[in-house]
Design an enzyme around this catalytic site. Structure first.
Site, PDB file in Angstrom:
ATOM      1  N   HIS A   1     -14.185   3.423  -4.745  1.00 50.82           N
ATOM      2  CA  HIS A   1     -13.691   3.484  -6.117  1.00 50.82           C
ATOM      3  C   HIS A   1     -14.127   4.803  -6.718  1.00 50.82           C
ATOM      4  O   HIS A   1     -15.234   5.274  -6.445  1.00 50.82           O
ATOM      5  CB  HIS A   1     -14.264   2.324  -6.949  1.00 50.82           C
ATOM      6  CG  HIS A   1     -13.524   2.115  -8.222  1.00 50.82           C
ATOM      7  ND1 HIS A   1     -13.776   2.854  -9.352  1.00 50.82           N
ATOM      8  CD2 HIS A   1     -12.516   1.271  -8.530  1.00 50.82           C
ATOM      9  CE1 HIS A   1     -12.954   2.462 -10.306  1.00 50.82           C
ATOM     10  NE2 HIS A   1     -12.176   1.517  -9.838  1.00 50.82           N
TER      11      HIS A   1
ATOM     12  N   ASP B   1      -9.542  -4.983  -5.702  1.00 50.64           N
ATOM     13  CA  ASP B   1      -8.264  -5.221  -5.024  1.00 50.64           C
ATOM     14  C   ASP B   1      -8.441  -5.902  -3.682  1.00 50.64           C
ATOM     15  O   ASP B   1      -7.536  -6.576  -3.197  1.00 50.64           O
ATOM     16  CB  ASP B   1      -7.523  -3.900  -4.818  1.00 50.64           C
ATOM     17  CG  ASP B   1      -7.039  -3.345  -6.129  1.00 50.64           C
ATOM     18  OD1 ASP B   1      -6.623  -4.150  -6.962  1.00 50.64           O
ATOM     19  OD2 ASP B   1      -7.089  -2.127  -6.320  1.00 50.64           O
TER      20      ASP B   1
ATOM     21  N   HIS C   1      -4.198   3.361  -6.580  1.00 51.23           N
ATOM     22  CA  HIS C   1      -4.523   2.684  -7.854  1.00 51.23           C
ATOM     23  C   HIS C   1      -4.144   1.209  -7.675  1.00 51.23           C
ATOM     24  O   HIS C   1      -4.632   0.550  -6.763  1.00 51.23           O
ATOM     25  CB  HIS C   1      -3.749   3.411  -8.959  1.00 51.23           C
ATOM     26  CG  HIS C   1      -4.122   3.053 -10.365  1.00 51.23           C
ATOM     27  ND1 HIS C   1      -5.205   2.284 -10.686  1.00 51.23           N
ATOM     28  CD2 HIS C   1      -3.528   3.374 -11.557  1.00 51.23           C
ATOM     29  CE1 HIS C   1      -5.269   2.155 -12.006  1.00 51.23           C
ATOM     30  NE2 HIS C   1      -4.258   2.801 -12.555  1.00 51.23           N
TER      31      HIS C   1
END
Ligand code: ACO
Length: 429
Positions: free
Chosen positions: A307, A365, A266
């Site tokens: 994802h 990210d 995460h």
């Protein structure tokens, strides 16, 4: 909601079971399976891939089309035309503020940036090398011990003040967790500065010199906060909702969200991305790591790729990539070896059959890690920065749940353990 129905036939149950089907304003219909328990059945959905756990009006994602809307507004429009605090207002109240509403909101948040002096002493209990996310789990939970006046969750005004305090104090606590780790004095917030600028001031300033925060970097940081502000019912938000469903206070719930965010699947992925880029080291080693990522016998995964929901592209990653280009240009970074590795990995993900087939695109990210590294933010602070941005999303979902009708979250299970057996005394084991 609609009057559609689904009919379920189950071996061993004579009558077909009729289940109501609801339609939202966007997204797939959902089947209400609440009646199954009366028939002695539960649904089974590990990882909640097919389960809508609540009704919400805050954020909509279409992962296939790469769409992310906050209260109906596309994320790229918010990231390019709005700012973080305006996005906070939107998430909390459902509408964009007018000029007066925005000024009042910004002023309210700004007036709550300082933390209690006793809380500052709390930091001394941590080891100097403690991970800042470990510190954040502790100090954010500890806020509930400092703000007794905002713990009645049934009181709307308490919920509001808790929201303001959390949004305002998170950057202060985040910067303090960094300053503590490097042995520098804590910086008080400077309320003449904007939200992101103030955070950079508290991170990089020192009491002996005036702060000089670059407007380009402040803007990039504000955008990072905006892009992370909310993301529907992800692991940390669902954790906040689940903790909140028991009636726990908001500071404790947000601390639970921070804990869930920390994991590398995460929010911890932005830190893991940088660690991976550093481990790869230079472009000549990339093939070896890509081969490991494809090897089913090797648990290694390319961090910053893939994802759960976005199976096309992550719309936040697109904006973040633009921001990365701006920041690198501003800082004059052109031939950084880690950047070269990142760029090559990005090319591979877009060309290689393995990644194409599995729809593994670079996620938010991947690029945020690159920007933060270029800005001089230590890797251990990456997930903390994600937590600062996401606080408003957590609190907006918590508030939505508490102000509506809700029940304590209590999932069930498919039990595959022993059937009943008799206790064995020690001498028979
Ligand atoms: N590298 C290599 N292979 C991968 C990767 C990756 N990063 N991600 C998924 N795969 C493969 C899996 O091995 C699997 O292959 P298989 O079908 O041959 O078995 C397939 O792609 C599907 O993977 P799942 O694990 O089923 O996908 P899931 O939706 O459960 O996981 C997740 C999504 C956790 C994000 C995953 O892609 C991952 O671990 N990525 C790396 C960590 C990361 O970047 N996380 C950040 C997420 S974004 C955020 O939190 C803001």
């Amino acid at each position: 909601m609609s009057d559609k129905k689904a009919t379920l036939t189950v071996d061993g149950i004579d009558e077909p079971i009729e289940l109501p089907v609801y339609s939202g304003t966007l997204g797939p219909d959902v089947i209400d399976v609440g009646a199954l328990t009366a028939k002695g059945l539960f649904t089974y959905d590990p990882g909640f891939v097919s389960t809508a756990a609540c009704e919400s009006q805050i954020t909509f994602i279409d992962g296939g089309k790469g769409i992310l809307l906050h209260r109906g507004y596309p994320i790229d429009q918010l990231a390019n035309q709005s700012d973080y605090l305006e996005t906070c207002y939107l998430l909390l109240y459902g509408e964009l503020p007018n000029k007066e509403e925005k000024e009042k909101f910004v002023s309210t948040i700004t007036k709550h940036t300082m933390v209690h002096e006793q809380l500052a002493r709390f930091f001394q209990g941590f080891r100097r090398d403690a991970h800042p996310m470990a510190i954040m789990c502790g100090v954010v939970g500890a806020l509930s011990a400092f703000y007794h006046d905002s713990l009645d969750i049934s009181d709307e005004s308490h919920r509001q003040i808790a929201a303001f305090r959390l949004i305002a104090k998170m950057p202060t606590l985040a910067a303090m967790s960094y300053k503590f780790s490097i042995g520098q004095p804590f910086m008080y917030p400077d309320n003449s500065m904007g939200y992101a600028e103030n955070f950079l001031h508290m991170m990089f300033g020192n009491p002996c010199e005036p702060s000089n925060v670059s407007p380009v970097l402040s803007k990039a940081m504000d955008r990072i906060f905006t892009l992370h502000a909310d993301h529907e019912q992800n692991a940390s938000t669902s954790t906040v909702r689940l903790a909140g469903s028991s009636g726990a206070n908001p500071f404790a719930c947000i601390a639970a969200g921070i804990a869930a965010l920390w994991g590398p699947s995460h929010g911890g992925a932005n830190e893991a991305v940088l660690e991976m880029l550093e481990e790869i080291g230079d472009v000549y080693h990339i093939d070896e790591f890509v081969a490991r990522a494809k090897d089913k016998n090797d648990p290694f995964r390319l961090m910053g790729f893939g994802h759960r929901v976005y199976k096309n592209f992550d719309p936040r990653a697109k904006v973040m990539k633009e921001s990365a280009d701006e920041v690198l240009a501003e800082l004059g970074i052109v031939d950084d070896p880690l950047l070269a590795v990142a760029k090559r990995l990005e090319e591979i993900a877009l060309e290689d059959e393995y990644f194409i087939e599995r729809k593994l695109y670079p996620n938010v990210d991947f690029y945020s890690g690159i920007i933060l590294k270029a800005m001089g933010i230590p890797t251990s602070m990456f997930t903390v920065i994600f937590a600062v941005g996401r606080t408003v999303g957590w609190i907006a979902h918590w508030h939505e749940m508490i102000s509506g009708s809700y029940r304590i979250g209590r999932p069930r299970q498919l039990y595959t353990g022993y059937t009943q057996r008799d206790f064995k005394p020690m001498d028979q084991r």
